[in-house]
Design a protein around this motif. Structure first.
Motif, PDB file in Angstrom:
ATOM      1  N   ARG A 167      -4.624  -3.142 -11.203  1.00  0.00           N
ATOM      2  CA  ARG A 167      -4.525  -2.204 -10.082  1.00  0.00           C
ATOM      3  C   ARG A 167      -3.974  -0.852 -10.546  1.00  0.00           C
ATOM      4  N   TYR A 199       0.829  -1.212   0.000  1.00  0.00           N
ATOM      5  CA  TYR A 199       0.000   0.000   0.000  1.00  0.00           C
ATOM      6  C   TYR A 199       0.857   1.254   0.000  1.00  0.00           C
ATOM      7  N   ALA A 219       0.057   7.189  -6.150  1.00  0.00           N
ATOM      8  CA  ALA A 219      -1.064   8.130  -6.104  1.00  0.00           C
ATOM      9  C   ALA A 219      -0.573   9.559  -5.935  1.00  0.00           C
ATOM     10  N   VAL A 240      -6.735   0.928 -12.229  1.00  0.00           N
ATOM     11  CA  VAL A 240      -7.699   1.423 -11.242  1.00  0.00           C
ATOM     12  C   VAL A 240      -7.203   2.720 -10.617  1.00  0.00           C
ATOM     13  N   ILE A 241      -5.927   2.771 -10.259  1.00  0.00           N
ATOM     14  CA  ILE A 241      -5.407   3.993  -9.642  1.00  0.00           C
ATOM     15  C   ILE A 241      -5.379   5.146 -10.646  1.00  0.00           C
ATOM     16  N   TYR A 250      -8.165   4.415  -3.294  1.00  0.00           N
ATOM     17  CA  TYR A 250      -7.586   3.193  -3.859  1.00  0.00           C
ATOM     18  C   TYR A 250      -7.459   2.092  -2.803  1.00  0.00           C
ATOM     19  N   TRP A 261       1.689   1.852  -3.660  1.00  0.00           N
ATOM     20  CA  TRP A 261       0.547   2.388  -4.400  1.00  0.00           C
ATOM     21  C   TRP A 261       0.224   3.806  -3.950  1.00  0.00           C
ATOM     22  N   ASP A 319      -9.214  -1.475  -2.924  1.00  0.00           N
ATOM     23  CA  ASP A 319      -8.392  -2.681  -2.932  1.00  0.00           C
ATOM     24  C   ASP A 319      -8.759  -3.619  -1.784  1.00  0.00           C
ATOM     25  N   ILE A 345      -6.709  10.246  -3.413  1.00  0.00           N
ATOM     26  CA  ILE A 345      -6.541   9.147  -4.372  1.00  0.00           C
ATOM     27  C   ILE A 345      -6.071   7.888  -3.652  1.00  0.00           C
ATOM     28  N   ILE A 400      -8.998   6.363 -10.898  1.00  0.00           N
ATOM     29  CA  ILE A 400      -9.326   7.151  -9.706  1.00  0.00           C
ATOM     30  C   ILE A 400      -8.692   8.531  -9.794  1.00  0.00           C
TER      31      ILE A 400
END
Length: 113
Positions: A88, A10, A17, A91-92, A66, A13, A70, A62, A95
């Motif tokens: 993934r 995380y 973001a 998806v980010i 996310y 990610w 997730d 963001i 978003i």
């Protein structure tokens, strides 16, 4: 060990973001002025402040959205493969686009921000 791996995942990610949010802010604010008179120094300080402050806020939004998606949806349907990493990433990006468009509409069109 599993929790540490998830936290690091995380974190990665979330950094992505923040990069997306700072990229969006760079597009919206444009390039910095390179003149050296007094007014442009003040304008550059305001530019830096807006860039960092709004970039961090948008990046946090963001990242939180996310992570929630997730945890509650993606981790249940996707396994750890290259295909799931690409999904993934998409998806980010989606978003980030939705947050960017929402920010633009609220700031420029509706003039709320």
């Amino acid at each position: 060990m599993k929790a540490l791996k998830r936290i690091l995942n995380y974190l990665f990610w979330s950094i992505l973001a923040f990069i997306a949010a700072f990229g969006y802010m760079r597009i919206i604010l444009g390039a910095k002025s390179i003149d050296s008179n007094g007014f442009t120094k003040i304008a550059n300080i305001i530019y830096d402040l807006a860039f960092v402050q709004i970039g961090l806020i948008l990046g946090s939004i963001i990242a939180i959205i996310y992570i929630l998606i997730d945890i509650f949806y993606l981790s249940k349907i996707l396994k750890n493969t290259i295909k799931s990493t690409i999904i993934r990433l998409l998806v980010i990006i989606v978003i980030a686009i939705i947050i960017g468009v929402t920010h633009y509409v609220l700031e420029k069109v509706i003039d709320v921000i």
